[in-house]
Scaffold this active site. Structure first.
Site, PDB file in Angstrom:
ATOM      1  N   THR A   1       0.828  -1.201   0.000  1.00 47.94           N
ATOM      2  CA  THR A   1       0.000   0.000   0.000  1.00 47.94           C
ATOM      3  C   THR A   1       0.869   1.261   0.000  1.00 47.94           C
ATOM      4  OG1 THR A   1      -1.766  -1.153   1.184  1.00 47.94           O
ATOM      5  CG2 THR A   1      -1.819   1.250   1.235  1.00 47.94           C
TER       6      THR A   1
ATOM      7  N   HIS B   1       1.998   1.860  -3.457  1.00 51.20           N
ATOM      8  CA  HIS B   1       0.952   2.534  -4.240  1.00 51.20           C
ATOM      9  C   HIS B   1       1.030   4.043  -4.031  1.00 51.20           C
ATOM     10  CE1 HIS B   1      -1.424  -0.862  -5.752  1.00 51.20           C
ATOM     11  NE2 HIS B   1      -1.345  -1.443  -4.548  1.00 51.20           N
TER      12      HIS B   1
END
Length: 346
Positions: free
Chosen positions: A44, A47
């Site tokens: 994450t 990202h």
């Protein structure tokens, strides 16, 4: 505590991040301040660092990101009674409301009003982080900080694999990033008959083998569906743990699962994925489950038990350590796929 601290700040709506000096956070009556001893980079975080479509739609710079850590409590609010100064802790990173229908029925991990640290509010890529005391998980002081820092993603792997029965079953793990590697270890520890690991990266497939994969498949060199057919007498795998988020790999996962099997999806595809619902879900009678976070706090208890028992060894998939100042090196390794878990030390 007054003063400044080093922190990695997602400072703009563009790729990258910067190391800055920011104020040490203040705590409320029901919060604690933790000195971060180790913090690990998650998919994450990647990202957010690369600023893909998902992060563009979700996060609001500038803020401190990062959500996996281990540290020591150095301050506590006057209403806090579940932890003490000096305790070794990690944190459940989903901050939930406590009053929605999900929270009230024992499903707080899918709270409709969840805030995630390092995503929706300041996180732990810093020397200190402030969090609600109720989100604290006390660690055994003998657990090394680097291993303790990866319990949160390890919990994702545990939740994904143990969302159903795996004893004596054939399990496919698609995508061998760090959580995929950990899922391999969990499936093996839980008694899976076979654990087949799929990826495009031989470095990570070798780590998956170290974690207990009985067969590894580089999908660039072998046809995943043909391999599964040969390993399962044409029946297909009982369980698919989807960790890749790649449209082709996800489609293959639904095609390789046996009739009546289970597909548990932890990955976060950045775009809609086309699946043959009629033939690969309905006619097969399979169970499809989205996995988010960890069951609070059942999964944390399972994580602690697996680590204490030695059934899953996380040391071998923690491949790199950097000081906080060298965070860019860690993210570059993640982008290149030349690492397992990367741990930063403030």
């Amino acid at each position: 505590m007054d003063g400044k601290m080093k922190a990695i700040v997602k400072d703009r709506r563009a790729p990258g991040a910067t190391l800055q000096e920011v104020p040490i956070p203040k705590i409320g009556d029901q919060e604690v301040l933790i000195q971060v001893k180790a913090t690990s980079i998650c998919g994450t975080d990647l990202h957010i660092y690369t600023w893909d479509e998902w992060s563009q739609s979700r996060v609001k710079p500038p803020y401190v990101f990062g959500h996996e850590f281990a540290g020591i409590v150095v301050e506590k609010g006057k209403l806090v009674n579940n932890v003490e100064i000096g305790d070794h802790v990690s944190a459940e990173t989903h901050i939930v409301c406590g009053h929605c229908p999900q929270c009230l029925t024992g499903q707080a991990h899918i709270c409709a009003n969840t805030e995630i640290i390092g995503v929706d509010r300041d996180g732990c890529f810093a020397e200190y982080v402030a969090l609600p005391a109720e989100n604290m998980w006390k660690n055994d002081p003998s657990l090394p900080f680097d291993e303790a820092s990866v319990q949160e993603p390890f919990g994702n792997a545990v939740h994904t694999v143990l969302a159903g029965d795996v004893v004596g079953k054939t399990v496919a793990v698609i995508g061998c990033g760090p959580i995929g590697m950990m899922a391999v270890g969990v499936a093996k520890a839980a008694g899976a008959a076979q654990v087949i690991a799929f990826d495009l990266n031989d470095y990570r497939l070798n780590l998956a083998k170290d974690m207990g994969a009985t067969r590894t498949v580089n999908s660039l060199n072998e046809n995943p569906l043909e391999v599964v057919k040969s390993l399962t007498n044409g029946q297909g795998v009982d369980v698919v743990c989807e960790m890749s988020g790649h449209p082709i790999a996800m489609d293959q996962g639904f095609k390789m699962v046996t009739n009546g099997g289970r597909v548990s999806i932890l990955s976060l595809p950045v775009k809609p994925v086309e699946i043959d619902v009629t033939n690969d879900i309905v006619f097969k009678g399979i169970t499809v489950q989205g996995i988010t976070g960890r069951k609070m706090y059942q999964t944390w208890q399972q994580v602690a038990g697996l680590l204490q028992s030695g059934q899953v060894d996380l040391k071998q998939m923690i491949t790199h350590h950097f000081p906080l100042e060298d965070f860019d090196k860690g993210f570059e390794l993640m982008i290149e796929g030349k690492c397992g878990k990367v741990v930063l030390h403030p």
